[in-house]
Design an enzyme around this catalytic site. Structure first.
Site, PDB file in Angstrom:
ATOM      1  N   CYS A 109       0.832  -1.200   0.000  1.00 39.53           N
ATOM      2  CA  CYS A 109       0.000   0.000   0.000  1.00 39.53           C
ATOM      3  C   CYS A 109       0.871   1.256   0.000  1.00 39.53           C
ATOM      4  O   CYS A 109       1.618   1.485  -0.935  1.00 39.53           O
ATOM      5  CB  CYS A 109      -0.967  -0.048   1.176  1.00 39.53           C
ATOM      6  SG  CYS A 109      -2.467   0.901   0.927  1.00 39.53           S
ATOM      7  N   HIS A 110       0.806   2.082   1.053  1.00 42.98           N
ATOM      8  CA  HIS A 110       1.609   3.301   1.154  1.00 42.98           C
ATOM      9  C   HIS A 110       2.973   3.047   1.798  1.00 42.98           C
ATOM     10  O   HIS A 110       3.808   3.941   1.860  1.00 42.98           O
ATOM     11  CB  HIS A 110       0.857   4.369   1.957  1.00 42.98           C
ATOM     12  CG  HIS A 110      -0.315   4.949   1.236  1.00 42.98           C
ATOM     13  ND1 HIS A 110      -1.519   4.288   1.147  1.00 42.98           N
ATOM     14  CD2 HIS A 110      -0.464   6.109   0.547  1.00 42.98           C
ATOM     15  CE1 HIS A 110      -2.365   5.023   0.446  1.00 42.98           C
ATOM     16  NE2 HIS A 110      -1.753   6.133   0.070  1.00 42.98           N
TER      17      HIS A 110
END
Length: 88
Positions: free
Chosen positions: A19-20
Site C-alpha cells: 500500500c503506502h
C-alpha cells in the site's frame, strides 16, 4: 524506522511492503533501480525515487517484496514465504 529498513535491506533480509508502505522504502533510498509496486497514489513518488514501477499484485526484486493493496495480501504472503524458504 527508516534506518532499520535500510539496515535490513543491506543485510539481505526480507523487506516487505504494501500500500503506502513503499514511501518508507523511498525514504530509505532502497528503491533506486528496483522493480516495485504500490498503491497508485504514490506511484509517481516511487518513480521519482528511482524505482521501476510495475502494476502487479506482487513484485519481487531480490530481497525487496512489494504489493499494491490489501486484496493483494495472499500473493504477497506467498512471495514472502517463498523468499524465507529459499533462505532456509
Amino acid at each position: 524506522m527508516v534506518k532499520l529498513v535500510r539496515d535490513i535491506f543491506r543485510a539481505g533480509g526480507a523487506v516487505v511492503s504494501i500500500c503506502h508502505g513503499p514511501w518508507v522504502l523511498a525514504e530509505a533510498d532502497i528503491v533506486r533501480g528496483k522493480r516495485v509496486t504500490c498503491v497508485g497514489a504514490i506511484k509517481t513518488d516511487l518513480i521519482n525515487a528511482g524505482a521501476r514501477y510495475v502494476d502487479s499484485e506482487v513484485v519481487v526484486d531480490g530481497n525487496l517484496i512489494t504489493s499494491r493493496t490489501p486484496p493483494d495480501l495472499p500473493a504477497m504472503m506467498r512471495a514472502m514465504l517463498a523468499f524465507l524458504d529459499r533462505r532456509g
